[in-house]
Design an enzyme around this catalytic site. Sequence first.
Site, short mmCIF file in Angstrom:
data_model
loop_
_atom_site.label_atom_id
_atom_site.label_comp_id
_atom_site.label_asym_id
_atom_site.label_seq_id
_atom_site.Cartn_x
_atom_site.Cartn_y
_atom_site.Cartn_z
N LEU A 40 -4.60 -10.51 2.11
CA LEU A 40 -4.91 -11.07 0.79
C LEU A 40 -3.76 -10.88 -0.18
O LEU A 40 -3.57 -11.68 -1.10
CB LEU A 40 -6.17 -10.40 0.21
CG LEU A 40 -7.49 -10.69 0.93
CD1 LEU A 40 -8.60 -9.81 0.36
CD2 LEU A 40 -7.87 -12.15 0.79
N GLY A 43 1.02 -4.84 -2.44
CA GLY A 43 1.52 -4.17 -3.63
C GLY A 43 2.51 -3.09 -3.28
O GLY A 43 2.99 -3.00 -2.14
N PHE A 45 2.00 0.05 -2.92
CA PHE A 45 1.48 1.16 -2.14
C PHE A 45 0.78 0.74 -0.85
O PHE A 45 0.42 1.58 -0.04
CB PHE A 45 0.50 1.98 -2.99
CG PHE A 45 1.16 2.69 -4.14
CD1 PHE A 45 1.77 3.92 -3.97
CD2 PHE A 45 1.18 2.11 -5.40
CE1 PHE A 45 2.39 4.57 -5.02
CE2 PHE A 45 1.79 2.75 -6.47
CZ PHE A 45 2.40 3.98 -6.28
N LYS A 62 -7.80 -2.08 1.63
CA LYS A 62 -6.42 -1.76 1.25
C LYS A 62 -5.88 -0.68 2.19
O LYS A 62 -6.34 0.45 2.20
CB LYS A 62 -6.37 -1.26 -0.20
CG LYS A 62 -4.97 -0.95 -0.70
CD LYS A 62 -5.02 -0.53 -2.16
CE LYS A 62 -3.65 -0.23 -2.72
NZ LYS A 62 -3.72 0.20 -4.14
N ASP A 173 -1.60 2.63 -15.16
CA ASP A 173 -0.88 1.51 -14.53
C ASP A 173 -1.62 0.20 -14.83
O ASP A 173 -1.78 -0.65 -13.96
CB ASP A 173 -0.75 1.71 -13.03
CG ASP A 173 0.35 0.85 -12.41
OD1 ASP A 173 1.23 0.38 -13.16
OD2 ASP A 173 0.33 0.63 -11.19
#
Length: 273
Positions: A40, A43, A45, A62, A173
């Site tokens: 998808l 990033g 991390f 993730k 963030d």
Amino acid sequence: MQRTRDDLEKKLHDSNTTPMFFPLEFLKAITCDFSTESVLGEGGFGVVYKGVLRSGKVIAVKKLFEIRLKEDTFQNEVRYLMGIKHQKIVQFLGYCAESSWEAIEQPSGSGKFIFGELPKRLLCFEYVCNKSLDNHISDESSGLEWNMRYEIIKGICNGLHFLHEECHMVHLDLKPENILMDSTMIPKIADFGLSRIFGEQQTRIVTDNRAGTCGYMAPEYLIRGVVSNKADIFSLGVILIEIITGDRDYPYFHHDRSQRDATTFQQFTEKVR
């Protein structure tokens, strides 16, 4: 595994279920072994995959990068997310924390291998289908209606207020890439890897690495390590400028651009009064 998968999928269909542990094999099964077709997004991390249950329900998985993985960061994010439930915060479904022993070739190129323990750390969230806010704000917010922009701003403020007042948490963030949009353009704050919980304490000085995203980091945090709710408010201000003008760098450009953006802001405030 069959029975375990059935049980896990049943729990994932219960909106009141609490975040839980997911076996790595289950997450491999629903992401087609983390195939490129299931990606998808990516990033700093980790990579986010689409996990599809037998019923067709989709969740976001993730997978954190092993080379950049910091155990305390992972544990912090899981611990913080376990107690958060709010319609303007992306819903946390669970996590995976397993390790495997694998043969790793030594970097010298000698052809020799050593066995190393590789951590597998994953986080699972509700699937938010309309990408992140940065995909919707550019060139004066891509023509979004003023009322839509106002509702997006109000939703972000609502979620941030909940984090600050109810969770005593500073996000640290906050940026458009970490705000997901659902099918009705409702914003949901995501990605809590850098967050800090304060309890009753209002301000803290951090001396370790001050991670974040340039352009959204408050000066007092970036320069002196001062962490408070104001750090998120600074980030929010930058995001508001982007939503209203389509450009993060307002008003530090030429006079004609600044004048145009000032007019845009005035029009916005008049529309939402």
